[in-house]
Design a protein around this motif. Structure first.
Motif, PDB file in Angstrom:
ATOM      1  N   ARG A   1       1.524   6.659  -6.869  1.00 48.01           N
ATOM      2  CA  ARG A   1       0.416   7.551  -7.211  1.00 48.01           C
ATOM      3  C   ARG A   1       0.787   9.013  -6.983  1.00 48.01           C
ATOM      4  N   ASP A   2       1.540   9.266  -5.912  1.00 50.39           N
ATOM      5  CA  ASP A   2       1.927  10.642  -5.566  1.00 50.39           C
ATOM      6  C   ASP A   2       3.209  11.094  -6.271  1.00 50.39           C
TER       7      ASP A   2
ATOM      8  N   VAL B   1      -3.831   5.284 -11.372  1.00 53.12           N
ATOM      9  CA  VAL B   1      -2.835   6.354 -11.439  1.00 53.12           C
ATOM     10  C   VAL B   1      -2.955   6.978 -12.829  1.00 53.12           C
TER      11      VAL B   1
ATOM     12  N   ASP C   1       0.822  -1.212   0.000  1.00 57.95           N
ATOM     13  CA  ASP C   1       0.000   0.000   0.000  1.00 57.95           C
ATOM     14  C   ASP C   1       0.852   1.256   0.000  1.00 57.95           C
ATOM     15  N   GLU C   2       1.921   1.239   0.793  1.00 56.89           N
ATOM     16  CA  GLU C   2       2.812   2.391   0.866  1.00 56.89           C
ATOM     17  C   GLU C   2       3.479   2.669  -0.482  1.00 56.89           C
TER      18      GLU C   2
ATOM     19  N   MET D   1       2.369   1.770  -3.471  1.00 61.18           N
ATOM     20  CA  MET D   1       1.364   2.235  -4.425  1.00 61.18           C
ATOM     21  C   MET D   1       1.013   3.704  -4.198  1.00 61.18           C
ATOM     22  N   LEU D   2       0.923   4.117  -2.942  1.00 63.28           N
ATOM     23  CA  LEU D   2       0.642   5.526  -2.649  1.00 63.28           C
ATOM     24  C   LEU D   2       1.782   6.421  -3.115  1.00 63.28           C
ATOM     25  N   LYS D   3       3.010   5.974  -2.909  1.00 64.08           N
ATOM     26  CA  LYS D   3       4.163   6.763  -3.360  1.00 64.08           C
ATOM     27  C   LYS D   3       4.201   6.853  -4.886  1.00 64.08           C
TER      28      LYS D   3
END
Length: 93
Positions: free
Chosen positions: A14-15, A33, A7-8, A10-12
């Motif tokens: 995406r960001d 994304v 999850d971490e 994927m968030l990075k």
């Protein structure tokens, strides 16, 4: 990777803290994304058409032109009929 680690990452991604994401097909589930523009599927001949369409749908979700590269394991024409069908599909996602 543990679920929290995935999850971490994927968030990075995406960001935009990561420019490239290398993954197994786990990327298919829950990824949205919009800036993703290129996907390379290695061993694409090992996937069915439905899964290839789902994977291809992970790129090109925004307004920018996208590309999905299908790399087969072998160059055998008969084995790669599914990939040819994908290439002939004009449907946009």
């Amino acid at each position: 990777m543990k679920p929290g680690e995935k999850d971490e990452v994927m968030l990075k991604f995406r960001d935009m803290q990561f420019d490239i994401l290398v993954s197994t097909t786990v990327v298919e589930v829950g990824v949205d994304v919009r800036i993703s523009t290129v996907m390379l599927i290695e061993g694409a001949d090992r996937f069915g058409l439905a899964q290839l369409h789902q994977l291809r749908g992970r790129v090109g979700r925004g307004s920018v032109q996208s590309t999905c590269l299908l790399i087969p394991t072998h160059e055998n024409v008969a084995e790669n009929e599914r990939l040819q069908a994908m290439l002939n599909t004009k449907q946009r996602f």
